[in-house]
Structure formats: structure tokens, C-alpha cells
Design a protein around this motif. Structure first.
Motif, mmCIF file in Angstrom:
data_model
loop_
_atom_site.group_PDB
_atom_site.id
_atom_site.type_symbol
_atom_site.label_atom_id
_atom_site.label_comp_id
_atom_site.label_asym_id
_atom_site.label_seq_id
_atom_site.Cartn_x
_atom_site.Cartn_y
_atom_site.Cartn_z
ATOM 1 N N ALA A 55 67.243 43.294 -20.457
ATOM 2 C CA ALA A 55 67.944 43.817 -19.276
ATOM 3 C C ALA A 55 67.114 44.841 -18.511
ATOM 4 O O ALA A 55 67.562 45.346 -17.480
ATOM 5 C CB ALA A 55 69.267 44.440 -19.703
ATOM 6 N N LYS A 56 65.925 45.170 -19.023
ATOM 7 C CA LYS A 56 65.049 46.185 -18.416
ATOM 8 C C LYS A 56 65.661 47.581 -18.469
ATOM 9 O O LYS A 56 65.277 48.470 -17.715
ATOM 10 C CB LYS A 56 64.701 45.843 -16.948
ATOM 11 N N VAL A 57 66.637 47.748 -19.369
ATOM 12 C CA VAL A 57 67.203 49.083 -19.581
ATOM 13 C C VAL A 57 66.251 49.900 -20.450
ATOM 14 O O VAL A 57 66.095 51.106 -20.260
ATOM 15 C CB VAL A 57 68.592 48.969 -20.252
ATOM 16 N N ALA A 58 65.612 49.239 -21.401
ATOM 17 C CA ALA A 58 64.661 49.883 -22.305
ATOM 18 C C ALA A 58 63.323 49.170 -22.241
ATOM 19 O O ALA A 58 63.263 47.936 -22.174
ATOM 20 C CB ALA A 58 65.187 49.867 -23.729
ATOM 21 N N ASP A 59 62.256 49.958 -22.257
ATOM 22 C CA ASP A 59 60.915 49.378 -22.379
ATOM 23 C C ASP A 59 60.601 49.085 -23.837
ATOM 24 O O ASP A 59 60.034 48.056 -24.169
ATOM 25 C CB ASP A 59 59.863 50.336 -21.798
ATOM 26 N N THR A 60 60.982 50.020 -24.702
ATOM 27 C CA THR A 60 60.786 49.842 -26.139
ATOM 28 C C THR A 60 62.044 50.306 -26.864
ATOM 29 O O THR A 60 62.798 51.141 -26.360
ATOM 30 C CB THR A 60 59.582 50.650 -26.662
ATOM 31 N N VAL A 61 62.252 49.758 -28.048
ATOM 32 C CA VAL A 61 63.354 50.188 -28.899
ATOM 33 C C VAL A 61 62.813 50.353 -30.313
ATOM 34 O O VAL A 61 62.202 49.431 -30.859
ATOM 35 C CB VAL A 61 64.523 49.172 -28.920
ATOM 36 N N THR A 62 63.020 51.521 -30.891
ATOM 37 C CA THR A 62 62.646 51.744 -32.288
ATOM 38 C C THR A 62 63.928 51.799 -33.116
ATOM 39 O O THR A 62 64.973 52.267 -32.645
ATOM 40 C CB THR A 62 61.862 53.052 -32.470
ATOM 41 N N TYR A 63 63.842 51.301 -34.355
ATOM 42 C CA TYR A 63 65.022 51.183 -35.204
ATOM 43 C C TYR A 63 64.866 52.060 -36.442
ATOM 44 O O TYR A 63 63.788 52.146 -37.019
ATOM 45 C CB TYR A 63 65.213 49.730 -35.635
ATOM 46 N N ASP A 64 65.971 52.691 -36.820
ATOM 47 C CA ASP A 64 65.967 53.552 -37.997
ATOM 48 C C ASP A 64 67.148 53.169 -38.874
ATOM 49 O O ASP A 64 68.299 53.369 -38.498
ATOM 50 C CB ASP A 64 66.062 55.019 -37.575
ATOM 51 N N LYS A 264 77.559 57.993 -18.468
ATOM 52 C CA LYS A 264 77.843 56.873 -17.552
ATOM 53 C C LYS A 264 76.628 55.967 -17.406
ATOM 54 O O LYS A 264 76.747 54.730 -17.430
ATOM 55 C CB LYS A 264 78.271 57.395 -16.184
ATOM 56 N N ALA A 265 75.444 56.577 -17.260
ATOM 57 C CA ALA A 265 74.228 55.782 -17.117
ATOM 58 C C ALA A 265 73.974 54.949 -18.375
ATOM 59 O O ALA A 265 73.580 53.776 -18.289
ATOM 60 C CB ALA A 265 73.036 56.691 -16.829
ATOM 61 N N LEU A 266 74.215 55.559 -19.542
ATOM 62 C CA LEU A 266 74.011 54.844 -20.797
ATOM 63 C C LEU A 266 75.033 53.708 -20.932
ATOM 64 O O LEU A 266 74.683 52.593 -21.336
ATOM 65 C CB LEU A 266 74.140 55.820 -21.970
ATOM 66 N N THR A 267 76.272 53.978 -20.567
ATOM 67 C CA THR A 267 77.307 52.947 -20.615
ATOM 68 C C THR A 267 76.973 51.793 -19.676
ATOM 69 O O THR A 267 77.096 50.614 -20.044
ATOM 70 C CB THR A 267 78.682 53.536 -20.246
ATOM 71 N N ASP A 268 76.526 52.121 -18.466
ATOM 72 C CA ASP A 268 76.137 51.084 -17.505
ATOM 73 C C ASP A 268 74.995 50.235 -18.063
ATOM 74 O O ASP A 268 74.978 49.011 -17.897
ATOM 75 C CB ASP A 268 75.720 51.710 -16.176
ATOM 76 N N GLY A 269 74.045 50.890 -18.733
ATOM 77 C CA GLY A 269 72.926 50.165 -19.323
ATOM 78 C C GLY A 269 73.377 49.244 -20.442
ATOM 79 O O GLY A 269 72.905 48.106 -20.572
ATOM 80 N N VAL A 270 74.311 49.722 -21.258
ATOM 81 C CA VAL A 270 74.850 48.908 -22.349
ATOM 82 C C VAL A 270 75.569 47.683 -21.782
ATOM 83 O O VAL A 270 75.374 46.553 -22.253
ATOM 84 C CB VAL A 270 75.808 49.747 -23.220
ATOM 85 N N LEU A 271 76.391 47.883 -20.765
ATOM 86 C CA LEU A 271 77.125 46.766 -20.170
ATOM 87 C C LEU A 271 76.171 45.759 -19.531
ATOM 88 O O LEU A 271 76.407 44.542 -19.580
ATOM 89 C CB LEU A 271 78.119 47.293 -19.129
ATOM 90 N N LYS A 272 75.087 46.254 -18.962
ATOM 91 C CA LYS A 272 74.080 45.362 -18.386
ATOM 92 C C LYS A 272 73.425 44.516 -19.477
ATOM 93 O O LYS A 272 73.210 43.307 -19.307
ATOM 94 C CB LYS A 272 73.022 46.189 -17.646
#
Length: 319
Positions: A55-64, A264-272
Motif C-alpha cells: 500500500a506504500k504506507v511503509a517502506d520497510t517493516v521489521t518484526y519482533d 488518524k494517520a495510522l488508522t488511515d494507513g491500516v485501512l489502506k
């Protein structure tokens, strides 16, 4: 191009939401998965991370991964280590609520920021293929005869499969406090115990057992849904005279201390991300049912779930 003209150009791009990747700040997300690898939360977190990137919300995602105590250990690490971070997310769900009710950890869920419920899933109970029992009725008959001889394997104390096992015992006329429930830190451990015959019967979301059921290594014997689940050759508990229906759900929380605008921005990104082909593929692959709630509706849902679970667990002798 002069520097002031260049900056004006960047401002135009930014306002249009089309700032070139190389010219904008990288969006690096952190995903807390409060369980060991191999289970439902792990599958959910990693699948959703891919969706965030698509969705281009994140460039990278790290997992823990931080398993234990029905997610309470991961929750504590998330709350203490991600304060004010608008790009931090944690997978959670009904299991965490049950664990908080039974374990009463020092760090509670209200320290983090609710974002959205994303999926719902019913549990399936399975037997290893070489089990002497063939049906859930066989298991219940043994439970009535000797409650401690039936080892129920599943997630942490307070998980939906733990609650379901206690409710099954109660409906079968067995003292729920006498069930022999073996809690595991993650779905991978529970699966290994079932396949190894270390527990009598195991419960979890269908997605965690699907490959083993297909391969003939596990036999599904009951589901916790109101109606039979598509593709699962097993009756509902209600069909066999056990009036129990209980579902699992999973959601996402943000870090403590983020602003309303950041939430709100994070929620919008999640919904996207939930609208991407990557996420839709994950839903289909894992037989997850989309169940999206966000904003104040999600806040209320979590509060209502806490109240409902407390009532069920108290009635079943678990609290």
C-alpha cells in the motif's frame, strides 16, 4: 534549478501526496508480534506487514516476536519500547483480552492505542491422526469419565480455545475447573504437541491447522461456529448437543502517547493496507474473515469484549 525553486517543487509534490521516494522520509514500521513464530498472530502480523508495504504506507517493516502470558510480555515490551512512535503496531486480539483477565499483568492494554479490528476466525478442534478417539463425542465421553485424562492443547491461559474447552466441560456436566488444559506460548508449539501426541486434543484457528488437516496428519472433529465452516469436514459443537459458540478475532494497536492526528494517520494507513491484493490474498489463503472496525467503534468493541469474556470465564470457573 535554484535551491529555492527546488524546495518549492518538493512542497508541490508533498501537497499532492506524490513526493518521490528518494526525496521523502523513509517510513519504517515496527510490528510487535506478542507470540512465538508459527501461530495466528505471527501469520497475521507478517501478512499485514506485506500489505503495508504494498500500500506504500511503509517502506520497510521489521518484526519482533515476543511470546508468553497470552501476549502480555509482548504488550509490556511494546508499551515500554515504542512510546510516541507513530509507525509502531502490535497484533492483538481476543486471546490477549482473556490472558489479561486471568493473568492480571502489570501493563494493561489501555496503555496502548486502539487502531482497528481486522479479522475474525472460529476455532477448530483437532485430534492427531493416530488418536484412539475418532470424534468429539468420544473425547467428551472420556472427559465425563475422567476429566484429567483429557489433555486440551492450545494457546495461553484465557485464549479462546481455553475458554471453549471450559465451556464444553460445563455444558457436558463436568466441573470446568477440573479440565486439564496445557497452554503453549505460540501456535507452532501447540501444533508440535498435537502432532507428537503430547495432548489429547488441540484447538486453534483453522489457518494454523489447515496444512496438517489436508495432509491427513490431523482430524478435525468440531468447530466453534454457529454453522459449519466452508471446507472443514467437522460438525459444530451445537450439532453434537454442546451449546457453545465462540469466535476469535484479531486487531492492531498503536504505540502509547501518539497524538490524535497520528492515530488518524495510522488508522488511515491500516485501512489502506486492508484494501490491497496482498491482504486479500492472505485472507483467502488463511481462511480469515474480514471484520474491520476502527475508531470509536473499535474502542467500544474492545470494552464490550472485556465485559463479555469476564462474564463467560467467571461462569466457566476460570476466574
Amino acid at each position: 534549478m535554484r535551491r529555492d525553486d527546488f524546495l518549492k517543487t518538493l512542497a508541490v509534490f508533498a501537497a499532492a501526496g506524490s513526493l518521490p521516494l528518494a526525496a521523502r522520509a523513509a517510513s519504517n514500521f515496527k510490528m510487535m508480534i506478542p507470540a512465538n513464530p508459527g501461530g495466528g498472530w505471527d501469520l497475521t502480523g507478517r501478512a499485514f506487514g506485506k500489505a503495508l508495504q504494498e500500500a506504500k504506507v511503509a517502506d520497510t517493516v521489521t518484526y519482533d516476536n515476543k511470546g508468553g502470558a497470552a501476549g502480555a510480555l509482548g504488550l509490556a515490551q511494546f508499551v515500554n519500547g515504542s512510546k510516541n512512535d507513530p509507525n509502531a503496531l502490535m497484533v492483538m486480539g481476543a486471546v490477549m483480552l482473556g490472558g489479561i483477565i486471568t493473568g492480571k499483568p502489570p501493563v494493561s492494554l489501555d496503555k496502548a492505542t486502539p487502531i482497528a479490528r481486522i479479522t475474525s476466525e472460529y476455532n477448530v478442534f483437532v485430534l492427531p491422526s493416530n488418536s484412539p478417539f475418532k470424534t468429539m463425542q468420544d473425547v467428551i465421553a472420556q472427559l465425563k469419565k475422567d476429566p484429567g485424562s483429557v489433555k486440551w492443547g492450545g494457546g495461553s491461559r484465557g485464549s479462546t480455545e481455553h475458554v471453549a474447552a471450559a465451556m464444553i466441560a460445563q455444558k457436558a456436566g463436568v466441573d470446568p475447573s477440573k479440565i486439564n488444559y496445557v497452554a503453549f506460548r505460540g501456535g507452532g508449539e501447540a501444533t508440535a504437541a498435537i502432532l507428537g501426541g503430547n495432548v489429547t486434543i488441540g484447538g486453534s484457528g483453522y489457518s494454523e491447522f489447515a496444512e496438517y488437516i489436508t495432509a491427513g496428519k490431523m482430524r478435525p472433529v468440531a468447530v466453534t461456529s454457529e454453522a459449519r465452516l466452508p471446507g472443514v469436514d467437522a460438525p459444530t459443537l451445537k450439532e453434537i448437543g454442546i451449546d457453545v459458540v465462540i469466535g476469535n478475532w484479531r486487531g492492531l494497536y498503536g504505540a502509547p502517547g501518539i497524538t490524535p492526528e497520528q492515530r488518524k494517520a495510522l488508522t488511515d494507513g491500516v485501512l489502506k493496507a486492508l484494501a490491497t491484493p496482498a491482504w486479500k490474498d492472505a485472507l483467502k489463503k488463511n481462511d480469515w474473515t474480514p471484520a474491520v472496525i476502527s475508531g470509536p467503534a473499535f474502542d467500544k468493541f474492545v470494552d464490550d469484549e472485556f465485559a463479555s469474556l469476564r462474564a463467560i470465564m467467571a461462569k466457566s470457573g476460570m476466574v
